[in-house]
Every structure is written in C-alpha cells, then in structure tokens.
Design a protein around this motif. Structure first.
Motif, mmCIF file in Angstrom:
data_model
loop_
_atom_site.group_PDB
_atom_site.id
_atom_site.type_symbol
_atom_site.label_atom_id
_atom_site.label_comp_id
_atom_site.label_asym_id
_atom_site.label_seq_id
_atom_site.Cartn_x
_atom_site.Cartn_y
_atom_site.Cartn_z
ATOM 1 N N LEU A 145 0.839 -1.186 0.000
ATOM 2 C CA LEU A 145 0.000 0.000 0.000
ATOM 3 C C LEU A 145 0.880 1.244 0.000
ATOM 4 C CD1 LEU A 145 -3.090 0.584 0.181
ATOM 5 C CD2 LEU A 145 -2.729 1.034 2.602
ATOM 6 N N SER A 146 0.551 2.210 -0.820
ATOM 7 C CA SER A 146 1.309 3.457 -0.867
ATOM 8 C C SER A 146 0.372 4.601 -1.205
ATOM 9 C CB SER A 146 2.449 3.357 -1.897
ATOM 10 O OG SER A 146 1.943 3.039 -3.173
ATOM 11 N N VAL A 147 0.775 5.797 -0.832
ATOM 12 C CA VAL A 147 -0.017 7.003 -1.084
ATOM 13 C C VAL A 147 0.778 7.915 -2.012
ATOM 14 C CG1 VAL A 147 -1.172 8.975 -0.040
ATOM 15 C CG2 VAL A 147 -1.089 6.785 1.197
ATOM 16 N N HIS A 148 0.139 8.372 -3.121
ATOM 17 C CA HIS A 148 0.824 9.177 -4.126
ATOM 18 C C HIS A 148 0.054 10.472 -4.376
ATOM 19 C CE1 HIS A 148 3.517 5.874 -5.692
ATOM 20 N NE2 HIS A 148 2.608 5.171 -5.020
ATOM 21 N N GLU A 149 0.786 11.469 -4.781
ATOM 22 C CA GLU A 149 0.164 12.719 -5.193
ATOM 23 C C GLU A 149 -0.451 12.543 -6.584
ATOM 24 O OE1 GLU A 149 1.488 17.293 -6.416
ATOM 25 O OE2 GLU A 149 2.867 16.003 -5.303
ATOM 26 N N VAL A 150 -1.679 13.048 -6.767
ATOM 27 C CA VAL A 150 -2.337 12.987 -8.073
ATOM 28 C C VAL A 150 -1.804 14.140 -8.917
ATOM 29 C CG1 VAL A 150 -4.534 13.099 -9.308
ATOM 30 C CG2 VAL A 150 -4.389 11.902 -7.103
ATOM 31 N N ALA A 151 -1.200 13.796 -10.077
ATOM 32 C CA ALA A 151 -0.590 14.820 -10.923
ATOM 33 C C ALA A 151 -1.537 15.308 -12.009
ATOM 34 C CB ALA A 151 0.684 14.263 -11.558
ATOM 35 N N GLY A 152 -2.485 14.469 -12.435
ATOM 36 C CA GLY A 152 -3.410 14.860 -13.494
ATOM 37 C C GLY A 152 -4.802 15.115 -12.954
ATOM 38 N N ASP A 153 -5.797 14.850 -13.770
ATOM 39 C CA ASP A 153 -7.200 15.047 -13.392
ATOM 40 C C ASP A 153 -7.558 14.102 -12.247
ATOM 41 O OD1 ASP A 153 -9.929 15.323 -13.206
ATOM 42 O OD2 ASP A 153 -10.269 15.344 -15.378
ATOM 43 N N SER A 154 -8.105 14.650 -11.172
ATOM 44 C CA SER A 154 -8.436 13.824 -10.013
ATOM 45 C C SER A 154 -9.558 12.834 -10.319
ATOM 46 C CB SER A 154 -8.843 14.697 -8.834
ATOM 47 O OG SER A 154 -9.993 15.473 -9.165
ATOM 48 N N ALA A 155 -10.356 13.108 -11.360
ATOM 49 C CA ALA A 155 -11.421 12.182 -11.733
ATOM 50 C C ALA A 155 -10.911 11.068 -12.635
ATOM 51 C CB ALA A 155 -12.542 12.934 -12.439
ATOM 52 N N GLY A 156 -9.664 11.175 -13.074
ATOM 53 C CA GLY A 156 -9.076 10.152 -13.919
ATOM 54 C C GLY A 156 -9.465 10.309 -15.371
ATOM 55 N N TYR A 157 -8.996 9.380 -16.187
ATOM 56 C CA TYR A 157 -9.246 9.399 -17.624
ATOM 57 C C TYR A 157 -9.959 8.108 -18.022
ATOM 58 C CZ TYR A 157 -5.680 13.015 -17.223
ATOM 59 O OH TYR A 157 -4.974 14.130 -16.846
ATOM 60 N N ALA A 158 -10.820 8.218 -19.003
ATOM 61 C CA ALA A 158 -11.627 7.070 -19.421
ATOM 62 C C ALA A 158 -10.784 5.973 -20.046
ATOM 63 C CB ALA A 158 -12.712 7.511 -20.393
#
Length: 538
Positions: free
Chosen positions: A207-220
C-alpha cells in the motif's frame, strides 16, 4: 561400597534426573497419555515425522534493484528541477536496472551537475559523462548491488518468518538455503493447507499514497490520458488504473507522481473495517512515527490537493486533502472478506521487497509421518533389543553392564535434545540407531581388553583397571573423529542431514559418559580390589 562410590552413584543418578526432566519436564499426570504429551512437548518432531510443508523459494533480487533505481530516477528529477539543471533521467534497459542515464545535459553546467550528483549519489553510483551526446550515466556500484541483493534476501526472510509466526505454526524453519543463490528454505511442521501458506508467504501487495498529478477524476482510457499529456508521460510520473471510489466495475486511469508520499515500511499496523452503509468495507492503517511525520508535512502543505491510495499497481481510492493528517488513514472499496484479511495481514507484516518464485514444493501427510515414527521407533527398539541380547549371551554378567549403559545412553541423548530444542527427524532416528552401535563398540573394546588381561593372569580388579585404561585412548579417538564428521554435516547439510548429525553428536557424547564412567562404576561396585582370586563374569 568402596571409597567415592556413593559420590559416583549420586552423580549418575543426578545426571539421569536432569535428563528425565529434559525429556518430560514436569508431567501433568502419571498416565500414559500425560507422559506422551509431556514427551512431545519437549522432543520436537521434524517435518518428515510430523508432516507439513517443505518449500524452497527463489528471491528475484533484480526486483529490488529495479525499485531502487526507480526511486533514484524520481529523486533525480526532483534534484534537477530544484537546482535548475537541464536533463531527463531515464532507465533504458529493464534487464540492466543498475544503470540510469540523464539525457540532454547542458555541457556548460556539466561540472556543477556532477558535483551535485557526487554529493548525493556518489556513495552508491559511479558517475560518468557527459560525452558528445550530452548524456550523463549513473551506474550502481557492484558492491552496492551485492549489498542490496543480500539485504533483499535478509528482509525477505524476516518478512516471511513474521508472516509464518502470525499463522501460528509451531517450530517453523525459515533460513537461507545454502545449495542455491538467493534461495530460502521454509519448513512448516503440521501445516496441511499448503495453498494458504503459499498465498500468505508470496503476497507482495504494498500500500502506498501518491500525489495525483493529473485530473483527479481520472481518464476514461489510457489513450485519453496520453493525449492530455501530449503523448508522453513525464519520467517522474506514472499512469495507473483503478477507481476513485474503489469500485472496480468502472476503472479509470490516473496520472500520479511516481515517488510515493508514504508506503511500504511506513505502515505499522492495520485492521479490517466492517461493511458500512454503502456496502463497502476496508482497512484502517496506522503509520510509523517517521512515516506519520512525513505524511503530516505533506498534507499540511497540500490542503485542497488530491492524493491516491495505491495497492500494488492499482488505484483503490482518490481523496481530497481537507486538513493535516498525521499517522492514521483508511482505505475502502468493493473488497471480499478474504481480500480484506489478506490486505490487513500484509500491511501488518510488511511487504516483501521482491518477487518470490517457488522452485520446490513438497508436503508430507500426517499419516505418512505417523508411519515413519512407528517404523523408525520399531527399528530402533528392535535393533537395541538384538544388541542387548547379544551382549548378554556373549559377555554373560558383563553384558548386563553393557545393556544398562546402552539404556542410559538413550536417556541422556533424549535429554540433550529436550534441553537444546533439537528437532527429531527420520535421519535423526537413524543417528540414534548408529549411536547404539557405537555404544556397543565401546563396550566391546573395553571388555575384550579386560579378557586379555584376565588371560594374562591378572586379578579381576587389576584387569578391569588396565582394560579401561588401554581402551580409553581408542574410544576417545573414534568418538572425536566421528564428532568432527558430524559437525561438518551439520554446518553444510540441509535439514534432514542436520537432524542426523545432531542426534549422532549427542549420542556420542552420551556414550563417552556411559561406556567409560557408568560402566566402570558398575564394575567397581561388584569387584573388591583387595579380594584374591575373585572372578568376573565376562
């Protein structure tokens, strides 16, 4: 009774009492079952007698080197940006993971960059370049690679041992396997569910925690993510699949910073969460002090930003940071109870630092182990009875002396094993039988020397003195050379061979005591040194 005889008899009785305590301890009763339970509590049975699982694992140490250089690439990217240097750190060959290159280095700042890299990475990497191609190369030093590989095996052993202990297996064996490079021997007596053990041992989920670099909703789709990035993923970022709400039915792709905020060894504890009103369940986790401090520093300075919780290579949750968080967190999602149990167990015991491959799997059923015990004990008893009967027939009254010494030899041997927590294996029973033979050999040497002295006209007491004195050197020589051989077997052999060497060594030490000291006391108790013409039955 002659002088000092009482003290010698008391010494023998004392040794026997101590050995009986090592074999049985303090029984909880005098019934046969109570004594058997006490015996099995003190004399531990090996895998071949008790049944269980025997595994030989191969640690893929290259994974640890890959992980180390992945972190180096992420750190290099941050250092280049912080110090305003041009260049892009990359790894070109996955099969040669110890090499990292920085491309596009500005030749005018190459000296300054080298100084920065030497200060931060010089202890671990050899730094060369840049050449005409404006590329600087960092190659992990061979000593560093070897040290990392060895530490990976050691950490794998510690993690596996911790996991096995939490399974409740008694007397497990987890140790380096000397017959192969980067291999681990695992023996689990009494274990019948081999698949569960393998799943527990080889689980590498981290388990690890990362900073979200792009869109927080993700990409399709992966293509949509690449299009938003201009077709190229930055070297300090990675694209992972998952779902912001932990729902695997509608996966998306998330762009995350490659370097984790916390992960791996930063987790101290974990516990399962029951099903909530949304029908999901998860795990509460607790960070170590250092991990909690680092997590607090990050979350307190990134309020309003998004972070992703990643399990293995899958995004399990994406959340906004609403305030500073120190040492506790939670992961929820559409997990099965088995997945939750496995995840919390892995977090409690720590993730393996590298992939584990199984190169040998063998299991012994409890019924087969019971058959081995019965047949081994039958062989030992039959052999001992045959030897005792032969000694009685051939040496008459002195044969009783030898038989008593043989019985005491077995008691002392088992007492040694009880105190040393040694494991009795099937080859160990063979060592016991061999010890019986060597015990008889010692008595034969002594008795034949006594016979020679009697034929030469010596009195009974003098013949006994000379017989023991002349046989002593030969007995010590044969026992010492055999003990040296057993020691070599113990140092370089595997489990069953070590079991044989252990019982053989203990048996030889016991035999020195019984054949020379006990046997002599029995003779002296029946022979009066002042009597003239006294006969000895031998």
């Amino acid at each position: 009774m002659k002088k000092n005889m009482k003290a010698k008899v008391a010494a023998i009785v004392g040794v026997l009492l101590v050995c009986f305590y090592g074999i049985f301890g303090i029984p909880k009763g005098v019934t046969g079952q109570a004594l058997l339970n006490s015996l099995t509590d003190h004399i531990h049975l090996g895998l071949d007698l008790q049944g269980g699982a025997h595994l030989i694992l191969q640690v893929v140490v290259k994974d640890a080197v890959n992980a180390e250089t992945d972190n180096t690439v992420a750190r290099l990217q941050q250092d280049l940006a912080t110090n305003h240097f041009q260049g892009t750190p990359i790894k070109l060959d996955p099969n040669n993971p110890q090499v990292v290159e920085i491309t596009g280095v500005d030749p005018s700042k190459a000296g300054d960059l080298r100084n920065v890299l030497s200060d931060k990475y010089g202890a671990e990497y050899d730094i060369t370049g840049p050449g005409a191609n404006k590329t600087m190369t960092l190659t992990m030093k061979p000593t560093q690679v070897t040290d990392l590989e060895n530490r990976t095996v050691e950490q794998s052993i510690e993690t596996i041992r911790d996991r096995v202990d939490k399974l409740g297996v008694s007397e497990p064996k987890v140790e380096p396997y000397g017959l192969g490079q980067y291999q681990i021997l695992v023996e689990l007596p009494g274990v019948s569910d081999e698949d569960r053990v393998k799943d527990t041992i080889s689980s590498t989920s981290q388990l690890s925690v990362h900073e979200v670099a792009g869109d927080s909703a993700g990409y399709a789709s992966e293509q949509e993510a690449l299009t938003s990035l201009g077709g190229t993923i930055p070297p300090d970022e990675e694209l992972l699949r998952g779902n912001a709400q932990g729902d695997t039915s509608n996966d998306r792709y998330f762009l995350l910073k490659r370097l984790s905020i916390v992960g791996g060894k930063d987790f101290r504890d974990a516990s399962a969460i029951g099903v909530n009103d949304r029908g999901t369940q998860g795990v509460n986790f607790v960070l170590t002090n250092s991990g909690g401090d680092r997590f607090y520093d990050y979350t307190s300075s990134h309020v309003g930003s998004y972070m992703a919780i990643v399990l293995g290579d899958t995004v399990k949750n994406v959340a906004v940071i609403k305030g500073a968080i120190r040492d506790q967190g939670q992961i929820e999602g559409s997990f099965t109870k088995e997945q939750i149990d496995a995840l919390s167990f892995t977090l409690r015991t720590g993730a393996l630092p590298a992939t584990i491959n199984y190169i040998e799997e063998r299991s012994v059923g409890a019924s087969l182990g019971a058959d081995s015990i019965r047949e081994g004990v039958t062989a030992a008893v039959a052999g001992m009875l045959a030897v005792m009967i032969f000694m009685l027939i051939y040496y008459r009254g002195a044969g009783i002396n030898a038989d008593v010494a043989l019985f005491l030899n077995l008691v002392i041997l088992l007492g040694f094993m009880g105190y040393s927590n040694s494991v009795l294996t099937l080859p160990g029973i063979a060592g016991v039988i061999l010890t019986i033979g060597m015990g008889v050999d010692s008595n034969v040497l002594i008795f034949e020397r006594i016979r020679e002295e009697l034929r030469a006209g010596k009195g009974a007491a003098q013949a006994i003195d000379l017989g023991f004195a002349h046989a002593w050197i030969t007995i010590v020589d044969t026992h010492v050379t055999t003990i040296v051989s057993a020691a070599i077997l113990f140092l370089f052999g595997t489990g069953p061979v070590k079991g044989f060497a252990t019982t053989l060594t203990f048996g030889l030490l016991a035999n020195l005591f019984t054949a020379v000291f006990v046997s002599r006391v029995i003779f002296d108790s029946h022979v009066d040194p002042k009597a003239v013409g006294q006969k000895v039955s031998i």
